[in-house]
Enzyme design. Structure first.
Site, PDB file in Angstrom:
ATOM      1  CG  ASP A  28      39.458  49.562  47.760  1.00 32.98           C
ATOM      2  OD1 ASP A  28      40.352  49.839  48.437  1.00 32.98           O
ATOM      3  OD2 ASP A  28      39.500  50.039  46.811  1.00 32.98           O
ATOM      4  N   GLY A  29      38.996  51.054  50.804  1.00 32.05           N
ATOM      5  CA  GLY A  29      38.715  52.384  51.065  1.00 32.05           C
ATOM      6  C   GLY A  29      39.064  52.871  52.573  1.00 32.05           C
ATOM      7  NE  ARG A  32      40.749  54.963  48.052  1.00 31.11           N
ATOM      8  CZ  ARG A  32      39.803  54.192  47.238  1.00 31.11           C
ATOM      9  NH1 ARG A  32      38.848  54.670  46.273  1.00 31.11           N
ATOM     10  NH2 ARG A  32      39.921  52.841  47.479  1.00 31.11           N
ATOM     11  CG  HIS A  45      44.265  49.016  57.552  1.00 34.15           C
ATOM     12  ND1 HIS A  45      43.064  48.883  56.362  1.00 34.15           N
ATOM     13  CD2 HIS A  45      45.500  49.255  57.158  1.00 34.15           C
ATOM     14  CE1 HIS A  45      44.249  49.097  55.194  1.00 34.15           C
ATOM     15  NE2 HIS A  45      45.549  49.528  55.732  1.00 34.15           N
ATOM     16  CD1 TRP A  77      52.416  39.424  50.307  1.00 28.12           C
ATOM     17  CD2 TRP A  77      53.121  39.914  52.151  1.00 28.12           C
ATOM     18  NE1 TRP A  77      52.184  38.493  50.873  1.00 28.12           N
ATOM     19  CE2 TRP A  77      52.509  38.670  52.369  1.00 28.12           C
ATOM     20  CE3 TRP A  77      53.641  40.356  53.538  1.00 28.12           C
ATOM     21  CZ2 TRP A  77      52.185  37.999  53.601  1.00 28.12           C
ATOM     22  CZ3 TRP A  77      53.601  39.674  54.523  1.00 28.12           C
ATOM     23  CH2 TRP A  77      52.937  38.448  54.585  1.00 28.12           C
ATOM     24  NE  ARG A  79      47.926  48.086  50.392  1.00 27.22           N
ATOM     25  CZ  ARG A  79      46.730  48.563  50.534  1.00 27.22           C
ATOM     26  NH1 ARG A  79      46.322  48.917  51.742  1.00 27.22           N
ATOM     27  NH2 ARG A  79      45.964  48.665  49.636  1.00 27.22           N
ATOM     28  CG  LEU A 139      28.529  33.657  58.261  1.00 25.92           C
ATOM     29  CD1 LEU A 139      27.804  33.683  56.777  1.00 25.92           C
ATOM     30  CD2 LEU A 139      28.665  34.491  58.786  1.00 25.92           C
ATOM     31  CG  LEU A 203      36.922  41.076  38.944  1.00 22.86           C
ATOM     32  CD1 LEU A 203      37.127  40.068  37.960  1.00 22.86           C
ATOM     33  CD2 LEU A 203      35.852  40.850  40.280  1.00 22.86           C
ATOM     34  CB  SER A 204      41.775  44.245  43.278  1.00 21.51           C
ATOM     35  OG  SER A 204      41.495  45.395  42.933  1.00 21.51           O
ATOM     36  CD  GLU A 215      24.041  39.619  38.518  1.00 21.16           C
ATOM     37  OE1 GLU A 215      23.864  40.852  38.130  1.00 21.16           O
ATOM     38  OE2 GLU A 215      23.678  38.633  37.489  1.00 21.16           O
TER      39      GLU A 215
END
Ligand code: FPP
Length: 251
Positions: A28-29, A32, A45, A77, A79, A139, A203-204, A215
């Site tokens: 997030d962020g 901003r 982004h 969507w 946005r 991974l 948690l969005s 955690e």
């Protein structure tokens, strides 16, 4: 690993035997961070993509087995058309640019979300990435796109209901394991650690079922500025936690 050690002063403090198996991240962020410097949200982004690349390989270098990141939620969507279009283009570009390096590094790509609702070119690129990397054992990088935690549970319930209808499942035997085994990737264990950048305490709609005992680590740092050092800091914080899973820890 040597490269990582030189890039990060605190990596040596990590206990390699107590790393989280699965790390999930709410990135997030971006918006901003970009607006704070008078730039467009899409610029944020774009920087977020660079951070993501950095953190995928940091996770790989550290020996994390599973990394799940929230790339686009089923609510995103809402946005502006410009931002949604820009994000779809960015994800398409990122997949095309990164696939060879992901293959070279034996990173296995997975996608969580309703793929069939995505633009066809992006959907094809994501399916190709999953197919080309499906034998890899490094991974596992799980990208949540058009993902919603509630939608995932709805999709699981629908597939269980269809199997009940066919007589394959007896409703009286449905338990937590039945639900878990009908989620998008039943072979990926629940996240041990959930990281959220940019300070919000929610948690969005991310991995609602799977984060029951995760955690949670929230940092005020916005995603475009999140570095390998910040990632290691989150892992160190995780290693200081006592996980109880509802029980009382032994003295
Ligand atoms: C949240 O920031 C971020 C997103 C909704 C998109 C995440 C996308 C990236 C990190 C870009 C790279 C992704 C891929 C898959 C290549 P926000 O816009 O909600 O920030 P704000 O809360 O400050 O507005």
């Amino acid at each position: 690993m040597a490269e990582l050690a030189s890039a990060s002063h605190n990596v040596v403090a990590l206990d390699p035997s107590r790393l989280p198996t699965h790390v999930a991240i709410i990135m997030d962020g971006n918006g901003r961070w970009a607006r704070a410097q008078g730039k467009s949200r899409l610029f944020g982004h774009d920087q977020g993509y660079r951070t993501l690349k950095n953190i995928v390989y940091a996770a790989r270098d550290l020996g994390i087995r599973f990394l799940t990141v929230y790339g686009f939620s089923s609510e995103n969507w809402r946005r502006s058309a410009e931002e949604v279009g820009g994000l779809m283009d960015l994800m398409l570009r990122a997949m095309r640019n990164e696939i060879e390096e992901l293959v070279q590094n034996r990173v296995r790509v997975r996608i969580s979300g309703r793929l069939h609702e995505l633009p066809p070119d992006l959907r094809t690129e994501l399916e190709v990435a999953m197919e080309r990397t499906r034998h890899f054992d490094g991974l596992i990088f799980n990208l949540a796109i058009n993902y919603g935690g509630r939608a995932e549970v709805v999709d699981a319930v629908r597939s269980i209901a269809k199997r009940v209808q066919k007589g394959e499942i007896n409703p009286d035997t449905i338990d937590e394991q039945t639900i878990a085994s009908h989620l998008y990737w039943p072979d990926i264990p629940d996240p041990d650690l959930l990281i959220r950048t940019a300070g919000e305490l929610r948690l969005s709609n991310f991995l609602l079922w799977e984060t029951a005992y995760s955690e949670i680590y929230v940092t005020p740092v916005c995603w475009p500025e999140f570095t390998r050092d910040h990632f290691v800091e989150a892992l160190l914080d995780y290693q200081r936690r006592v996980r109880k899973f509802g029980a009382v820890p032994e003295e």
